[in-house]
Design a protein around this motif. Structure first.
Motif, PDB file in Angstrom:
ATOM      1  N   VAL B 363      -1.581   0.528 -27.046  1.00  0.00           N
ATOM      2  CA  VAL B 363      -1.209  -0.293 -25.896  1.00  0.00           C
ATOM      3  C   VAL B 363      -1.910   0.185 -24.630  1.00  0.00           C
ATOM      4  O   VAL B 363      -2.471  -0.595 -23.878  1.00  0.00           O
ATOM      5  CB  VAL B 363       0.308  -0.217 -25.595  1.00  0.00           C
ATOM      6  CG1 VAL B 363       0.773  -1.462 -24.878  1.00  0.00           C
ATOM      7  CG2 VAL B 363       1.119   0.010 -26.828  1.00  0.00           C
ATOM      8  N   ALA B 364      -1.844   1.484 -24.364  1.00  0.00           N
ATOM      9  CA  ALA B 364      -2.387   1.986 -23.107  1.00  0.00           C
ATOM     10  C   ALA B 364      -2.468   3.502 -23.136  1.00  0.00           C
ATOM     11  O   ALA B 364      -2.155   4.159 -22.154  1.00  0.00           O
ATOM     12  CB  ALA B 364      -1.521   1.541 -21.941  1.00  0.00           C
ATOM     13  N   PHE B 365      -2.896   4.075 -24.241  1.00  0.00           N
ATOM     14  CA  PHE B 365      -2.900   5.523 -24.323  1.00  0.00           C
ATOM     15  C   PHE B 365      -3.878   6.111 -23.304  1.00  0.00           C
ATOM     16  O   PHE B 365      -5.027   5.684 -23.210  1.00  0.00           O
ATOM     17  CB  PHE B 365      -3.261   5.972 -25.742  1.00  0.00           C
ATOM     18  CG  PHE B 365      -3.041   7.437 -25.943  1.00  0.00           C
ATOM     19  CD1 PHE B 365      -1.794   7.987 -25.715  1.00  0.00           C
ATOM     20  CD2 PHE B 365      -4.075   8.282 -26.322  1.00  0.00           C
ATOM     21  CE1 PHE B 365      -1.576   9.345 -25.865  1.00  0.00           C
ATOM     22  CE2 PHE B 365      -3.870   9.630 -26.475  1.00  0.00           C
ATOM     23  CZ  PHE B 365      -2.620  10.176 -26.255  1.00  0.00           C
ATOM     24  N   GLY B 367      -3.786   5.546 -20.339  1.00  0.00           N
ATOM     25  CA  GLY B 367      -4.042   4.521 -19.331  1.00  0.00           C
ATOM     26  C   GLY B 367      -5.197   3.598 -19.693  1.00  0.00           C
ATOM     27  O   GLY B 367      -5.484   2.664 -18.954  1.00  0.00           O
TER      28      GLY B 367
END
Lengths: 376, 376
Positions: B363-365, B367
């Motif tokens: 998803v957004a590791f 950022g």
């Protein structure tokens, strides 16, 4: 497991797997770090759990932030941290991302080679840099590779290069390995750091700071030393290697700050055997390696799992996730003991999942939604 | 690599790492499967790449769909597939998800144990079920575990149980392992399937279908047999084991349908060494294990990588992703040969990445945004 989390789950009954994080535990962890290492600045590793509520709480408590990307820097700023409380701690940065960080006021950067120093010198002139050195990571449960850092001898040249290019050669960093169970693990790296300080001082460059990194463990199945043991071991090692010229220090806890603050609620989807003779059951949950439990990779991290049958007899299980991916197995080489009375549809609570879960979650593998998160 | 993809990248110049999928290649792959296995229905494995454009094209060509979840079923329906062209192919299903699928008209379900049969009997009365059997997977590059399927002897009981509960005991499925290089790999499993057909026929239950699964490879670094070789080997094995009573067959290609249709465009972020003496460079890209290249796990899948320096001398590199995670290393045990002239900022094209990339993306590791995708 906290009463607040249990109460939340009982009243809200969220559908599907989810993480619930108790901010009271995060607060307590922060205060314990601050107390155990009173002369050390705390840079929370945002990547461990970037939930806005967590960042806001930590910012209000006075924490600084270790960021891996411009997006994480923006999250820390949005949570109320001023740019001087933010470090761009990734040694692998695009030059345009360094420029974006510099524009936002960030003045502290991590490097581990000369070309990265050159990028920082061009995109963030005059900034402070610290050089990451390699460290063997013995005693850590989540293994560190040689991906980050350089040999200590090379660090001297990297920091001299920074000085030559008008940057402030600010210090040395290292990471003793995540979920580090040995409180003395910092000693060897601090000896290397002190040696770098001395060599550069002889060449007229005064370093100021040692970044002690993360590695502080959270409790999974095994007991771990308290944070105060880490504090006093590090204090002893600093005195041993730096004498009466103790540098500024910072730490970057991630797992140690939020790991034990979170619980994942999951459900047993299937329990089966592969043949009539099988001794070991397969237990399939509605969360797996691609839904947030990526750190079960190589079965490194073993989470404690609670069920309503915990008083009953236990037997080994192979534990797996719900996707059609055969690699989505959590524990197989070392099967996991679960109550023999565990049934399909039962809720299971996976403890110590506050760190490195939500953001590891896949976007939509097999159509499954990413891990939901509630911060209370 | 297709002219359409090159043209898209040159004109659109998308920022950041991205996948570009050429629908013309998907169309050609579909037609090749249909030609090589003319008597077999094709159920595209949606999980390989659920981009709406891909599903729509395949639906229009007449494909059926193998779905792993209710969300994937909804995607297939939205793409224009009627419910009779959809299979709920995950052996691990919540009973309420079976009910949701039944409500949408789905009548074909995968099972591998009696309790799963019971769920289907309650939530999808009268539906068809096929039982997945274990298969050794020898010859496959992406290893299959024992996670799915049961021993063939047990499958007889599972299908009898289905019959007893009013379901239609419809057939047998297996999976010979993903990226299967051996065209004869289907033979052993077809022998087991035929044995199950015979045993159940003796007990008055007539099975109809064999689901031959996926496993059809896409070209990475090594050459692979053409799809027509798979078709004739499977045809031979079917005749060998079923004689003149050839059952209905279906296949579930995923990788083989979309793998070679996609290219990931990435950028070199850093090239460095860990010490002056290091022989092997570290090359860091802006995409890694958590940005879509999860199948480099254990270095199983080795993607071909193109650069603008491809004519130049090559030297081994350790290839890694951009995150602060030490596990985010793509190829290290077997270093990857890249041109010695490769530089920071260079574009690299990672071929054969149309399957199992976008949806594996975190998803957004750290950022980082999930992998962008363009279907042209």
């Amino acid at each position: 497991m906290t009463a607040r989390i249990i109460d939340f789950l009982n009243t809200r009954r969220p559908e599907g797997p989810c993480l619930v994080v108790d901010l009271e535990v995060v607060r307590e962890n922060y205060l314990n770090f601050a107390h155990a290492l009173p002369d050390t600045r705390i840079f929370y590793a945002v990547k461990a759990n970037p939930a806005p509520e967590v960042l806001k709480l930590l910012a209000s408590l006075g924490s600084s932030f270790d960021c891996a990307s411009v997006a994480e820097i923006d999250m820390a700023l949005a949570a109320g941290a001023s740019p001087d409380r933010i470090s761009y701690g990734n040694t692998i940065k695009k030059e345009r991302d360094i420029a974006a960080a510099f524009e936002r006021g960030i003045r502290l950067y991590s490097v581990d080679c000369e070309v990265e120093v050159e990028k920082v010198a061009r995109a963030a002139p005059g900034a402070r840099v610290f050089c990451r050195i390699l460290c063997d990571g013995a005693g850590a449960e989540w293994p560190l590779s040689r991906k980050f850092g350089c040999e200590p001898e090379m660090a001297v040249g990297v920091l001299e290069h920074a000085h030559r290019l008008g940057l402030r050669a600010y210090g040395v960093s290292f990471h003793v390995g995540s979920q580090q169970g040995n409180v003395e693990a910092w000693d060897g790296a601090l000896a290397s750091a002190a040696e770098i300080f001395r060599t550069l001082a002889e060449r007229g460059i005064q370093l100021s700071m040692v970044n002690l990194g993360g590695g502080f463990p959270t409790r999974y199945l095994k007991d771990i030393p308290g944070v105060e043991s880490y504090g006093s071991a590090i204090d002893g090692a600093l005195k041993r290697h730096f004498g009466n010229r103790i540098p500024e220090t910072i730490i970057e806890p991630g797992r140690g700050m939020v790991g034990n603050a979170g619980i994942i609620k999951s459900e047993v989807v299937l329990i089966s055997k592969k043949s009539e003779q099988d001794q070991v059951r397969w237990v399939y949950l509605d969360i797996g390696k691609f839904g947030g439990l990526a750190e079960t990779m190589d079965e490194s991290i073993r989470y404690p799992i609670r069920t309503i049958h915990d008083g009953d007899d236990r037997a080994p299980c192979i534990l797996a996730g719900p996707t059609c991916d055969s690699a989505d197995v959590l524990y197989e080489k070392t099967p996991y003991e679960l109550p023999v009375t565990l049934s399909i549809g039962d809720e299971v609570l996976i403890e110590g999942t506050g760190a490195y879960t939500t953001t590891y979650s896949a976007v939509a593998f097999n159509g499954f939604q990413p891990l939901a998160s509630y911060v209370i």
